[in-house]
Design an enzyme around this catalytic site. Sequence first.
Site, mmCIF file in Angstrom:
data_model
loop_
_atom_site.group_PDB
_atom_site.id
_atom_site.type_symbol
_atom_site.label_atom_id
_atom_site.label_comp_id
_atom_site.label_asym_id
_atom_site.label_seq_id
_atom_site.Cartn_x
_atom_site.Cartn_y
_atom_site.Cartn_z
ATOM 1 N N ASN A 1 0.809 -1.212 0.000
ATOM 2 C CA ASN A 1 0.000 0.000 0.000
ATOM 3 C C ASN A 1 0.848 1.271 0.000
ATOM 4 O O ASN A 1 0.487 2.270 -0.604
ATOM 5 C CB ASN A 1 -0.916 0.001 1.224
ATOM 6 C CG ASN A 1 -1.787 1.239 1.274
ATOM 7 O OD1 ASN A 1 -2.629 1.444 0.409
ATOM 8 N ND2 ASN A 1 -1.549 2.095 2.257
ATOM 9 N N ASP B 1 1.173 6.639 0.286
ATOM 10 C CA ASP B 1 0.536 5.533 -0.448
ATOM 11 C C ASP B 1 0.996 5.525 -1.901
ATOM 12 O O ASP B 1 1.064 6.584 -2.542
ATOM 13 C CB ASP B 1 -0.993 5.705 -0.437
ATOM 14 C CG ASP B 1 -1.632 5.154 0.823
ATOM 15 O OD1 ASP B 1 -0.976 5.207 1.886
ATOM 16 O OD2 ASP B 1 -2.779 4.686 0.748
ATOM 17 N N ASP C 1 0.132 -6.965 3.403
ATOM 18 C CA ASP C 1 -0.137 -5.994 4.465
ATOM 19 C C ASP C 1 -1.156 -4.948 3.986
ATOM 20 O O ASP C 1 -1.103 -4.500 2.836
ATOM 21 C CB ASP C 1 1.198 -5.308 4.803
ATOM 22 C CG ASP C 1 1.072 -4.252 5.874
ATOM 23 O OD1 ASP C 1 0.871 -4.629 7.035
ATOM 24 O OD2 ASP C 1 1.163 -3.054 5.551
ATOM 25 N N LEU D 1 -5.540 -0.094 -1.375
ATOM 26 C CA LEU D 1 -4.665 0.175 -2.526
ATOM 27 C C LEU D 1 -5.192 1.300 -3.422
ATOM 28 O O LEU D 1 -4.438 2.130 -3.900
ATOM 29 C CB LEU D 1 -4.480 -1.101 -3.369
ATOM 30 C CG LEU D 1 -3.821 -2.293 -2.668
ATOM 31 C CD1 LEU D 1 -3.587 -3.418 -3.672
ATOM 32 C CD2 LEU D 1 -2.507 -1.897 -2.006
ATOM 33 N N GLU E 1 -4.080 -9.271 4.970
ATOM 34 C CA GLU E 1 -4.357 -8.532 6.194
ATOM 35 C C GLU E 1 -5.418 -7.499 5.821
ATOM 36 O O GLU E 1 -5.117 -6.416 5.346
ATOM 37 C CB GLU E 1 -3.118 -7.809 6.732
ATOM 38 C CG GLU E 1 -3.409 -7.209 8.106
ATOM 39 C CD GLU E 1 -2.767 -5.839 8.384
ATOM 40 O OE1 GLU E 1 -2.801 -5.423 9.546
ATOM 41 O OE2 GLU E 1 -2.277 -5.181 7.460
HETATM 42 C C1 GLC Z 1 -0.177 -3.264 9.067
HETATM 43 C C2 GLC Z 1 0.893 -3.765 10.011
HETATM 44 C C3 GLC Z 1 1.201 -2.683 11.011
HETATM 45 C C4 GLC Z 1 1.648 -1.448 10.281
HETATM 46 C C5 GLC Z 1 0.592 -1.021 9.245
HETATM 47 C C6 GLC Z 1 1.101 0.059 8.343
HETATM 48 O O1 GLC Z 1 -1.381 -3.054 9.709
HETATM 49 O O2 GLC Z 1 0.471 -4.938 10.627
HETATM 50 O O3 GLC Z 1 2.179 -3.101 11.917
HETATM 51 O O4 GLC Z 1 1.859 -0.405 11.180
HETATM 52 O O5 GLC Z 1 0.249 -2.106 8.410
HETATM 53 O O6 GLC Z 1 2.106 -0.459 7.503
#
Ligand code: GLC
Length: 575
Positions: free
Chosen positions: A120, A188, A218, A223, A260
């Site tokens: 991202n 971003d 992550d 995006l 995630e």
């Molecule tokens: C995700 C990671 C976190 C990080 C965030 C920004 O949530 O798990 O640790 O701070 O992305 O990159």
Amino acid sequence: MTIPGVPTLPAQPRPGISTDPDWFRTAVFYEALLRSFADSNADGVGDFRGLASRLDYLAWLGVDAIWIPPFYPSPMRDGGYDISDYTGVDPRYGTMEDFRTLVEQAHERGIRIVIDLVLNHTSDAHPWFQASRRDPDGPYGDFYVWADDDAGYADARIIFVDTERSNWSYDEVRGQYYWHRFFSHQPDLNYDNPAVVAAVHEVVRFWARTGVDGFRLDAIPYLVEREGTNCENLPGTHRLVADLRAMLDREFPGTITIAEANQMPEEVVAYFGTDSAPECTMCFHFPVMPRIFAALREGSATAIRTVLEATPPLPAHGQWGTFLRNHDELTLEMVSDSERAQMYHWYAPVDRMRANVGIRRRLAPLLGDSRAELELAHVLLLSLPGSPCLYYGDEIGMGENIWLPDRDAVRTPMQWDHSANMGFSACTDPAALTLPLIADPDYAPRCVADALADPGSLLHFLRRVLRVRREHPVLGRGTFTPRETSDAAILAHTRMQAPAGQEPGQTLLCLANLAPAARDVVVELPDLAGCDTRIVLDATGQAPSPIDARGRLATRLPARGYRWLAIIPAGEENQ
Ligand code: GLC
């Protein structure tokens, strides 16, 4: 490996990784925060060689895959999630050669490696951003999301509410604002620019060639941005994830992706994609996690049942990733305001325990270091649909340090033994340690060596349960059916092999008493009437209960008690 004071661990039973393309369905994942796990060269920072030296321990525990958070060069203003070079390794962790050796040595022990991909955003120190801010018309001019004012995408929420006031920051050099969903030093990337997509695919190829088995994607929901939306889960984002998956399937078949996506169930499910346009292999089940904690305090299984009933079915290629804790705060973004207030009341009575929209605490202290609750939480984790992911140190009941800033509270060095720095590092300069060791006298002495030497330890308990799980692949592959019970404190569910059309497969009945008092319960199992049962895992000390002719099973579960019963089809021998 030798750990001072304890016998050498038994030889490894699993030489080499399996060829099963569905390995991730029955796998147990373990998040090892590299810089805090094991330091091989006494500089105070964990590294690849250190992790490699502990692989035997992880294999002994029953770990199938290690997820390593970012280890790329980084200014480390967000624990490495602020990447300044996507295809390098931070020299503090070792060399690329060390990384490859780690992958090889893990594979030799049957352990897979999953690495973190932060797509991202980059760090503002990344050369792409530096070029973008200096040369708007150059090749990187469009790599980030720039605007003349900070009025755009006003419907997007701020995620790091503790530190950020806006998703836009002004860049003096370019004289424009740039978009960032996380810290202002994490601009971003602009996925509307095909050159960004191409560059990112090259990064993924680079790491896939090292032989890694998968990627954690992550912060994947953010995006793409579009005016008038909340800029989360947009169709363009899904297309990018599907394209990435298609590239991996073509060029590196078998490589998994784990999303995630901290979103509500129906939105998370979308990250699996569809049968014709698959996206991720796995998605972390963010909605169920806080409900496990809530259920323990409510003394009722209702919250867990409700969220799982609200979870739509997955496409056949998908598998949930479940977890209790990870390197972030215990996030409370996916609960209602009143549920959040309750969670804070139960689990973060002190302000310092909170971070952003969540709780920055470790598993053992969260659960009051109650062995019964720690066992029950793990037993739930291992019996719910999905593949579990453990967080380093939780297996020995490690403590937290809420005096450290932000999420560092839960990222302190692993405690291995009673040598210097609890065996984490031979470094003699305490200031050089990546983070201070836990000092709380209740938690400071805990270590792997002591836990290994004590057959009654949480560590040994966990290893036993992981072994039971390994022996019952239905817990990874089977369907999930919640069952009616006479008492809402009891979560009763069956895991059954998906009907193959012929023989009935293995079936497990899992019972968990969320209440802090013993309960007598009747479970309705009409389709299993007359079946016998066999104990697979038990905290009740009772004989297995049969299912009567009306399909009822009656049993007593102690406070926070649990039992897993294998169903013996009527007419088959109970052995
Ligand atoms: C995700 C990671 C976190 C990080 C965030 C920004 O949530 O798990 O640790 O701070 O992305 O990159």
